[in-house]
Write a protein that holds these residues in place. Structure first.
Motif, PDB file in Angstrom:
ATOM      1  N   VAL A 204     -20.680  20.914  17.757  1.00 54.81           N
ATOM      2  CA  VAL A 204     -21.569  21.104  18.903  1.00 54.81           C
ATOM      3  C   VAL A 204     -21.154  20.168  20.039  1.00 54.81           C
ATOM      4  CG1 VAL A 204     -23.948  20.875  19.714  1.00 54.81           C
ATOM      5  CG2 VAL A 204     -23.490  21.861  17.461  1.00 54.81           C
ATOM      6  N   GLY A 205     -21.022  20.748  21.246  1.00 53.32           N
ATOM      7  CA  GLY A 205     -20.651  19.966  22.417  1.00 53.32           C
ATOM      8  C   GLY A 205     -19.169  19.740  22.573  1.00 53.32           C
ATOM      9  N   CYS A 206     -18.359  20.366  21.732  1.00 55.86           N
ATOM     10  CA  CYS A 206     -16.908  20.178  21.769  1.00 55.86           C
ATOM     11  C   CYS A 206     -16.239  21.467  22.227  1.00 55.86           C
ATOM     12  CB  CYS A 206     -16.410  19.780  20.380  1.00 55.86           C
ATOM     13  SG  CYS A 206     -14.625  19.516  20.277  1.00 55.86           S
ATOM     14  N   ASP A 207     -15.192  21.351  23.031  1.00 55.19           N
ATOM     15  CA  ASP A 207     -14.471  22.528  23.509  1.00 55.19           C
ATOM     16  C   ASP A 207     -13.457  23.044  22.494  1.00 55.19           C
ATOM     17  OD1 ASP A 207     -15.844  22.546  25.897  1.00 55.19           O
ATOM     18  OD2 ASP A 207     -14.358  21.308  26.944  1.00 55.19           O
ATOM     19  N   ARG A 208     -13.198  22.253  21.455  1.00 55.73           N
ATOM     20  CA  ARG A 208     -12.223  22.663  20.448  1.00 55.73           C
ATOM     21  C   ARG A 208     -12.917  23.228  19.223  1.00 55.73           C
ATOM     22  NH1 ARG A 208      -8.455  18.431  18.388  1.00 55.73           N
ATOM     23  NH2 ARG A 208      -7.752  20.261  17.249  1.00 55.73           N
ATOM     24  N   SER A 209     -12.173  24.029  18.460  1.00 58.85           N
ATOM     25  CA  SER A 209     -12.716  24.598  17.240  1.00 58.85           C
ATOM     26  C   SER A 209     -11.589  24.857  16.257  1.00 58.85           C
ATOM     27  CB  SER A 209     -13.467  25.904  17.538  1.00 58.85           C
ATOM     28  OG  SER A 209     -12.585  26.862  18.108  1.00 58.85           O
ATOM     29  N   ALA A 210     -11.957  25.114  15.009  1.00 60.98           N
ATOM     30  CA  ALA A 210     -10.992  25.483  13.975  1.00 60.98           C
ATOM     31  C   ALA A 210     -11.246  26.928  13.587  1.00 60.98           C
ATOM     32  CB  ALA A 210     -11.131  24.569  12.760  1.00 60.98           C
ATOM     33  N   THR A 211     -10.194  27.675  13.352  1.00 63.14           N
ATOM     34  CA  THR A 211     -10.346  29.087  13.005  1.00 63.14           C
ATOM     35  C   THR A 211      -9.547  29.425  11.751  1.00 63.14           C
ATOM     36  OG1 THR A 211      -8.472  29.757  14.406  1.00 63.14           O
ATOM     37  CG2 THR A 211     -10.678  29.759  15.409  1.00 63.14           C
ATOM     38  N   MET A 212      -9.954  30.515  11.119  1.00 64.73           N
ATOM     39  CA  MET A 212      -9.257  31.017   9.938  1.00 64.73           C
ATOM     40  C   MET A 212      -9.321  32.550   9.954  1.00 64.73           C
ATOM     41  SD  MET A 212     -10.035  30.235   5.903  1.00 64.73           S
ATOM     42  CE  MET A 212      -9.592  28.507   6.082  1.00 64.73           C
ATOM     43  N   SER A 213      -8.183  33.201   9.797  1.00 61.15           N
ATOM     44  CA  SER A 213      -8.124  34.659   9.751  1.00 61.15           C
ATOM     45  C   SER A 213      -8.405  35.128   8.327  1.00 61.15           C
ATOM     46  CB  SER A 213      -6.756  35.164  10.211  1.00 61.15           C
ATOM     47  OG  SER A 213      -6.513  34.812  11.554  1.00 61.15           O
ATOM     48  N   LEU A 214      -9.368  36.029   8.177  1.00 67.11           N
ATOM     49  CA  LEU A 214      -9.802  36.479   6.855  1.00 67.11           C
ATOM     50  C   LEU A 214      -9.933  37.999   6.806  1.00 67.11           C
ATOM     51  CD1 LEU A 214     -12.608  33.822   6.294  1.00 67.11           C
ATOM     52  CD2 LEU A 214     -10.453  33.943   5.025  1.00 67.11           C
ATOM     53  N   LYS A 215      -9.996  38.508   5.596  1.00 62.14           N
ATOM     54  CA  LYS A 215     -10.221  39.931   5.358  1.00 62.14           C
ATOM     55  C   LYS A 215     -10.991  40.076   4.056  1.00 62.14           C
ATOM     56  CE  LYS A 215      -6.868  42.608   3.912  1.00 62.14           C
ATOM     57  NZ  LYS A 215      -5.660  43.471   3.818  1.00 62.14           N
TER      58      LYS A 215
END
Length: 410
Positions: A204-215
């Motif tokens: 919260v309050g951060c411009d960065r994030s972590a992502t993961m591609s899933l199916k």
């Protein structure tokens, strides 16, 4: 070291209190510091921290000091890199305001943070370092009709784990019908589909994030791993098993489904079954033989069964004990792992980490877990230290040396 979320959030959102000062004293200097450090300090991107303005006084009783963070006027040479609150910055969570002196890193870079009180001022040079974001477990497919809890780990440039004091927002980028994620990061999968999606975790309050591609995919088959060798299980000892969903794409990491299956032993007098967070413990209660089976039967889905190992409980006493490795070096905050191995009367050596009594040369600096799949895991304090961990079982003892290196980074 991971910062306590509730305690840190409260501290950052409460106004600082001025320290008491004796009568007849005169202020002589002001010092801006971060956890006692002055001059140049490092903070992590997206992680709040509390700067302190300490005012020093000289009087009849000598030098004294007080916390004047709430009375000082704070400013930043570049709020785009690091903003600093004077008690007026709204919290990103929408709940209250940041206390005076709270640093809000916006992006990597360097800025000067200045505190002023009366005719005194003091400046900190703040370097904002990148934070590493890691989503775990690392998966590419999720079994249909299953659930999976994900966690976001934040690490500073020196490897220290930090927490997002205002929480994490979990979301799925695409509008999909076969998967959803709740506020705590638990993803629920429905029917399998060919279309993938992106899981996102953002402090919260951060411009960065972590992502993961899933199916979401159908289970090709179930498999298991076990801790004990294929041999009789001594009465009173246990085997630790994990059951996985495997997919048609052999390169996809398997998903641990252990906690989502039901288990049955043919003879409950011979074997005891207990479910851990992501594992099954099978304990020999008596002599005899018994098979064990597992079953994944989700709501609105097809059931899949799996035969687990058949066990023979045997009365066997240990004849020796050792720890492996016999020595290791750890750089804080890394954890270590030591395995306790006992040889039994049948000549077979078996892992017994959950069954020994663990201790160390200093429990405040070296702690060893004795439960579940974490048995034998070593955690340390952030100090330079050379010590030992010990294990005891049935009159036998063993030791392993541990050398810890302090992490002086932020």
């Amino acid at each position: 070291m991971r910062t306590g979320l509730a305690a840190l959030s409260a501290a950052l959102l409460l106004a600082a209190c001025g320290g008491g000062v004796s009568e007849g004293t005169q202020p002589v200097r002001l010092t801006a510091n971060l956890s006692g450090s002055t001059g140049t300090v490092a903070v992590s991107e997206c992680i709040l921290s509390q700067a302190t303005a300490t005012l020093y006084f000289d009087g009849n009783l000598g030098l004294s000091s007080g916390d004047f963070s709430a009375r000082a006027l704070w400013s930043s040479s570049d709020p785009g890199v690091v903003a600093v609150s004077n008690g007026e910055l709204p919290a990103a969570s929408g709940s209250g305001y940041y206390a005076a002196g709270v640093l809000v890193p916006q992006r990597t870079g360097v800025a000067q943070i200045t505190a002023k009180y009366l005719d005194f001022s003091s400046t900190l040079t703040v370097e904002v370092q990148p934070v590493r974001m890691t989503l775990e477990p690392a998966l590419s497919e999720i079994a249909e009709r299953s659930s999976q809890a994900f966690t976001l780990t934040l690490s500073s440039s020196s490897g220290l784990e930090v927490s997002a004091p205002e929480g994490i927002t979990w979301s799925i980028d695409q509008a999909v019908t076969n998967a959803n994620v709740n506020a705590s990061g638990k993803l629920s999968a429905n029917a399998a589909g060919d279309t993938g999606f992106t899981l996102r975790a953002q402090p919260v309050g951060c411009d960065r994030s972590a992502t993961m591609s899933l199916k979401v995919s159908a289970i090709d088959h179930l498999s298991y791993s076990r801790e004990q060798p294929d041999a009789p299980l001594p009465v009173g000892y246990s085997d630790l098993l994990k059951v996985y969903a495997n997919f048609a794409n052999a390169s996809s990491p398997p998903q641990n489904l252990s906690a989502q299956l039901s288990y049955e032993a043919d003879d409950d007098d011979v074997l005891g079954l207990s479910l851990g967070s992501d594992y099954l413990l099978v304990t020999a209660l008596d002599t005899g033989s018994s098979a064990v089976s597992a079953r994944f039967a989700p709501d609105n889905g097809s059931a899949i069964g799996l035969a687990l190992p058949s066990y023979t409980g045997a009365e066997l006493d240990p004849t020796s004990l050792r720890l492996t490795p016999d020595g290791q070096r750890l750089s804080y905050p890394a954890t270590g792992l030591v395995t306790a191995l006992a040889r039994f009367e049948d000549g077979i050596e078996r892992p017994v980490s959950r069954h020994v009594s663990w201790s160390s040369s200093d429990s405040n600096l070296l702690a060893v877990s004795g439960t579940g799949d974490a048995a034998g895991e070593i955690s340390t304090a952030n100090v330079d230290y050379s010590g030992q961990v010990y294990a005891a079982l049935a009159g036998y003892t063993a030791s392993s040396s541990v050398l810890v290196y302090r992490n002086s980074g932020s």
